[in-house]
Motif scaffolding. Sequence first.
Motif, PDB file in Angstrom:
ATOM      1  N   LEU A  45       0.814  -1.218   0.000  1.00 38.00           N
ATOM      2  CA  LEU A  45       0.000   0.000   0.000  1.00 38.00           C
ATOM      3  C   LEU A  45       0.847   1.266   0.000  1.00 38.00           C
ATOM      4  CD1 LEU A  45      -2.677  -1.101   2.629  1.00 38.00           C
ATOM      5  CD2 LEU A  45      -3.036  -0.859   0.153  1.00 38.00           C
ATOM      6  N   VAL A  46       2.093   1.186   0.515  1.00 39.01           N
ATOM      7  CA  VAL A  46       2.909   2.398   0.613  1.00 39.01           C
ATOM      8  C   VAL A  46       3.304   2.921  -0.768  1.00 39.01           C
ATOM      9  CG1 VAL A  46       3.806   1.623   2.838  1.00 39.01           C
ATOM     10  CG2 VAL A  46       5.178   1.294   0.779  1.00 39.01           C
ATOM     11  N   PHE A  47       3.238   2.066  -1.798  1.00 40.29           N
ATOM     12  CA  PHE A  47       3.550   2.524  -3.144  1.00 40.29           C
ATOM     13  C   PHE A  47       2.430   3.386  -3.707  1.00 40.29           C
ATOM     14  CE2 PHE A  47       6.466  -0.896  -2.549  1.00 40.29           C
ATOM     15  CZ  PHE A  47       7.534  -0.662  -3.387  1.00 40.29           C
ATOM     16  N   LEU A  48       1.217   3.218  -3.183  1.00 37.15           N
ATOM     17  CA  LEU A  48       0.079   4.018  -3.642  1.00 37.15           C
ATOM     18  C   LEU A  48      -0.011   5.358  -2.930  1.00 37.15           C
ATOM     19  CD1 LEU A  48      -3.071   1.727  -4.099  1.00 37.15           C
ATOM     20  CD2 LEU A  48      -1.844   3.047  -5.832  1.00 37.15           C
ATOM     21  N   ALA A  49       0.440   5.399  -1.679  1.00 35.05           N
ATOM     22  CA  ALA A  49       0.267   6.606  -0.868  1.00 35.05           C
ATOM     23  C   ALA A  49       0.811   7.872  -1.531  1.00 35.05           C
ATOM     24  CB  ALA A  49       0.909   6.401   0.507  1.00 35.05           C
ATOM     25  N   PRO A  50       2.028   7.864  -2.123  1.00 31.25           N
ATOM     26  CA  PRO A  50       2.519   9.088  -2.766  1.00 31.25           C
ATOM     27  C   PRO A  50       1.638   9.575  -3.915  1.00 31.25           C
ATOM     28  CG  PRO A  50       4.318   7.550  -2.402  1.00 31.25           C
ATOM     29  CD  PRO A  50       3.060   6.797  -2.117  1.00 31.25           C
ATOM     30  N   GLU A  51       0.935   8.643  -4.578  1.00 28.20           N
ATOM     31  CA  GLU A  51       0.031   9.053  -5.656  1.00 28.20           C
ATOM     32  C   GLU A  51      -1.242   9.689  -5.101  1.00 28.20           C
ATOM     33  OE1 GLU A  51       0.522   9.095  -8.806  1.00 28.20           O
ATOM     34  OE2 GLU A  51       2.387   7.976  -8.970  1.00 28.20           O
ATOM     35  N   LEU A  52      -1.636   9.294  -3.891  1.00 27.51           N
ATOM     36  CA  LEU A  52      -2.870   9.800  -3.292  1.00 27.51           C
ATOM     37  C   LEU A  52      -2.692  11.191  -2.693  1.00 27.51           C
ATOM     38  CD1 LEU A  52      -4.051   6.532  -1.483  1.00 27.51           C
ATOM     39  CD2 LEU A  52      -4.941   7.491  -3.622  1.00 27.51           C
ATOM     40  N   ILE A  53      -1.451  11.542  -2.331  1.00 25.46           N
ATOM     41  CA  ILE A  53      -1.192  12.850  -1.707  1.00 25.46           C
ATOM     42  C   ILE A  53      -0.011  13.516  -2.419  1.00 25.46           C
ATOM     43  CG2 ILE A  53      -2.244  12.464   0.545  1.00 25.46           C
ATOM     44  CD1 ILE A  53       0.390  11.451   1.598  1.00 25.46           C
ATOM     45  N   ARG A  54      -0.116  13.636  -3.730  1.00 25.24           N
ATOM     46  CA  ARG A  54       0.989  14.115  -4.556  1.00 25.24           C
ATOM     47  C   ARG A  54       1.371  15.569  -4.280  1.00 25.24           C
ATOM     48  NH1 ARG A  54       3.221  11.522  -8.330  1.00 25.24           N
ATOM     49  NH2 ARG A  54       3.915  13.462  -9.302  1.00 25.24           N
ATOM     50  N   SER A  55       0.466  16.354  -3.721  1.00 27.60           N
ATOM     51  CA  SER A  55       0.772  17.770  -3.508  1.00 27.60           C
ATOM     52  C   SER A  55       1.710  17.994  -2.321  1.00 27.60           C
ATOM     53  CB  SER A  55      -0.521  18.568  -3.295  1.00 27.60           C
ATOM     54  OG  SER A  55      -1.229  18.102  -2.163  1.00 27.60           O
ATOM     55  N   PHE A  56       2.000  16.924  -1.566  1.00 30.44           N
ATOM     56  CA  PHE A  56       2.889  17.052  -0.419  1.00 30.44           C
ATOM     57  C   PHE A  56       4.266  16.495  -0.757  1.00 30.44           C
ATOM     58  CE2 PHE A  56      -1.343  17.204   1.330  1.00 30.44           C
ATOM     59  CZ  PHE A  56      -1.253  18.164   2.330  1.00 30.44           C
ATOM     60  N   THR A  57       5.279  16.999  -0.069  1.00 28.24           N
ATOM     61  CA  THR A  57       6.653  16.563  -0.340  1.00 28.24           C
ATOM     62  C   THR A  57       6.904  15.184   0.279  1.00 28.24           C
ATOM     63  OG1 THR A  57       7.585  17.518   1.681  1.00 28.24           O
ATOM     64  CG2 THR A  57       7.389  18.972  -0.249  1.00 28.24           C
ATOM     65  N   PRO A  58       7.895  14.455  -0.241  1.00 29.52           N
ATOM     66  CA  PRO A  58       8.235  13.155   0.353  1.00 29.52           C
ATOM     67  C   PRO A  58       8.569  13.234   1.837  1.00 29.52           C
ATOM     68  CG  PRO A  58       9.247  13.342  -1.808  1.00 29.52           C
ATOM     69  CD  PRO A  58       8.642  14.690  -1.497  1.00 29.52           C
ATOM     70  N   LEU A  59       9.263  14.305   2.248  1.00 29.59           N
ATOM     71  CA  LEU A  59       9.596  14.435   3.665  1.00 29.59           C
ATOM     72  C   LEU A  59       8.342  14.631   4.507  1.00 29.59           C
ATOM     73  CD1 LEU A  59      11.790  14.518   5.782  1.00 29.59           C
ATOM     74  CD2 LEU A  59      12.081  16.977   5.343  1.00 29.59           C
ATOM     75  N   GLU A  60       7.377  15.402   3.991  1.00 29.01           N
ATOM     76  CA  GLU A  60       6.116  15.566   4.709  1.00 29.01           C
ATOM     77  C   GLU A  60       5.369  14.239   4.799  1.00 29.01           C
ATOM     78  OE1 GLU A  60       4.532  20.101   4.015  1.00 29.01           O
ATOM     79  OE2 GLU A  60       4.474  18.740   2.300  1.00 29.01           O
ATOM     80  N   MET A  61       5.409  13.456   3.723  1.00 26.55           N
ATOM     81  CA  MET A  61       4.747  12.148   3.731  1.00 26.55           C
ATOM     82  C   MET A  61       5.353  11.253   4.799  1.00 26.55           C
ATOM     83  SD  MET A  61       4.376  11.319  -0.333  1.00 26.55           S
ATOM     84  CE  MET A  61       3.791  12.562  -1.487  1.00 26.55           C
ATOM     85  N   ALA A  62       6.681  11.243   4.869  1.00 26.52           N
ATOM     86  CA  ALA A  62       7.364  10.419   5.869  1.00 26.52           C
ATOM     87  C   ALA A  62       7.016  10.885   7.279  1.00 26.52           C
ATOM     88  CB  ALA A  62       8.873  10.463   5.645  1.00 26.52           C
ATOM     89  N   CYS A  63       7.064  12.198   7.501  1.00 30.71           N
ATOM     90  CA  CYS A  63       6.766  12.735   8.832  1.00 30.71           C
ATOM     91  C   CYS A  63       5.326  12.433   9.234  1.00 30.71           C
ATOM     92  CB  CYS A  63       7.019  14.238   8.873  1.00 30.71           C
ATOM     93  SG  CYS A  63       8.769  14.685   8.835  1.00 30.71           S
ATOM     94  N   GLY A  64       4.388  12.613   8.294  1.00 32.77           N
ATOM     95  CA  GLY A  64       2.989  12.343   8.600  1.00 32.77           C
ATOM     96  C   GLY A  64       2.770  10.897   9.000  1.00 32.77           C
ATOM     97  N   ARG A  65       3.321   9.989   8.206  1.00 33.17           N
ATOM     98  CA  ARG A  65       3.151   8.558   8.493  1.00 33.17           C
ATOM     99  C   ARG A  65       3.801   8.166   9.805  1.00 33.17           C
ATOM    100  NH1 ARG A  65       5.762   3.525   4.929  1.00 33.17           N
ATOM    101  NH2 ARG A  65       5.375   1.902   6.490  1.00 33.17           N
ATOM    102  N   TYR A  66       5.039   8.596  10.015  1.00 31.22           N
ATOM    103  CA  TYR A  66       5.803   8.062  11.136  1.00 31.22           C
ATOM    104  C   TYR A  66       5.546   8.772  12.456  1.00 31.22           C
ATOM    105  CZ  TYR A  66       8.105   5.110   7.762  1.00 31.22           C
ATOM    106  OH  TYR A  66       8.350   4.169   6.792  1.00 31.22           O
ATOM    107  N   VAL A  67       5.124  10.033  12.418  1.00 26.65           N
ATOM    108  CA  VAL A  67       4.692  10.670  13.664  1.00 26.65           C
ATOM    109  C   VAL A  67       3.447   9.952  14.187  1.00 26.65           C
ATOM    110  CG1 VAL A  67       3.672  12.751  14.652  1.00 26.65           C
ATOM    111  CG2 VAL A  67       5.739  12.932  13.273  1.00 26.65           C
ATOM    112  N   LEU A  68       2.534   9.620  13.264  1.00 28.24           N
ATOM    113  CA  LEU A  68       1.334   8.881  13.669  1.00 28.24           C
ATOM    114  C   LEU A  68       1.680   7.456  14.103  1.00 28.24           C
ATOM    115  CD1 LEU A  68      -1.215  10.142  10.994  1.00 28.24           C
ATOM    116  CD2 LEU A  68      -1.237  10.589  13.444  1.00 28.24           C
ATOM    117  N   TYR A  69       2.635   6.843  13.417  1.00 31.86           N
ATOM    118  CA  TYR A  69       3.122   5.520  13.834  1.00 31.86           C
ATOM    119  C   TYR A  69       3.626   5.581  15.269  1.00 31.86           C
ATOM    120  CZ  TYR A  69       6.347   1.413  13.659  1.00 31.86           C
ATOM    121  OH  TYR A  69       7.038   0.246  13.883  1.00 31.86           O
ATOM    122  N   GLY A  70       4.398   6.620  15.576  1.00 29.39           N
ATOM    123  CA  GLY A  70       4.903   6.783  16.930  1.00 29.39           C
ATOM    124  C   GLY A  70       3.799   7.010  17.948  1.00 29.39           C
ATOM    125  N   LEU A  71       2.794   7.803  17.581  1.00 29.82           N
ATOM    126  CA  LEU A  71       1.672   8.060  18.492  1.00 29.82           C
ATOM    127  C   LEU A  71       0.861   6.801  18.746  1.00 29.82           C
ATOM    128  CD1 LEU A  71       0.429  11.538  17.191  1.00 29.82           C
ATOM    129  CD2 LEU A  71       1.639  11.053  19.332  1.00 29.82           C
TER     130      LEU A  71
END
Length: 319
Positions: free
Chosen positions: A26-52
């Motif tokens: 599924l992680v290969f689809l995520a960048p296509e679903l939120i293309r307006s955000f940068t890769p670093l923002e995508m990583a931060c969004g996913r992993y901050v929530l993972y940590g929470l």
Amino acid sequence: MHHPAEHHNLGKGIACGMGAGALWGLVFLAPELIRSFTPLEMACGRYVLYGLFAAAMVAPRWRVLSHTVPLRTWWTLNWLSFAGNTAYYVLLSSAVKNGGITTTTLVIGFLPVLVTLVGSRDKDALPLRQLLPSITLCVAGAICIGWQAMHTHSVARAPFFGLLCAVAALGSWTLYAVGNSRALVRQRHFSAHDWNLLTGLATGAQNLALLPLALLLDPTTHGLAQWSNFALVSAGVALLASIAGNALWNRMNQLLPLTLVGQMILFETLFSLCYGFIWEQRMPTGTQAVAFGCVVFSVLLCVRAHRKPVAQATNASTA
């Protein structure tokens, strides 16, 4: 180091590997679903929530669990988190955004080869010659995918930069796959679930520190609907891929030798391609169908090569 034969369970291990691959695809689809955000923002969004999510799940047992994690283990968790999560996802997202899903999948498809080659050097591992048929089919499948990608890639992004990011992601995740497998052998007092939650805490802390930088480097102004979509996709990937997928992967690492662990990564390739076809609303071409066949037979041959030694070791231990 090599997993003792008595700890191997091919059936359960393969099932866990398939489950992890289905969720990780599924992680290969995520960048296509939120293309307006940068890769670093995508990583931060996913992993901050993972940590929470990890913090919420580990909180009831934190007082007891924290005493079992020495400083050296935290160091291991942090470098594994960076290699397998933070750096890998930034590179993967950049590769998908610039090179497309198929090309990225091609490069990542060589992960099983690298991990299997490394695993073949472990003590008591199967000789490389017994794994050669499986590795050959894996390479053939990746080449088929790459051949198709070169002839169908029509989106003018930055394909060369995407390819470089994919290769860097390949190296980063190979370090993680090998390091994590060996760490789980050394840290058998942790369950696969607890190890995943501790990894989540380390990853979340890293990305919380990176979040201000990610927001600062993005010049785009996003609307409420875009942020809502970003939060939804990030939460979905954090829960499905990071919490559930990583837990299955860690359990699989406790059940299978590293030479077979490498082949299990092929399930991520298979599922990511399937999701890509669904996203693009098309069926696989003939070349891609051949690639699917090569990947499936590669896994079957690798499982067959491991089944006999494990059975012999089990019989010997019960004799």
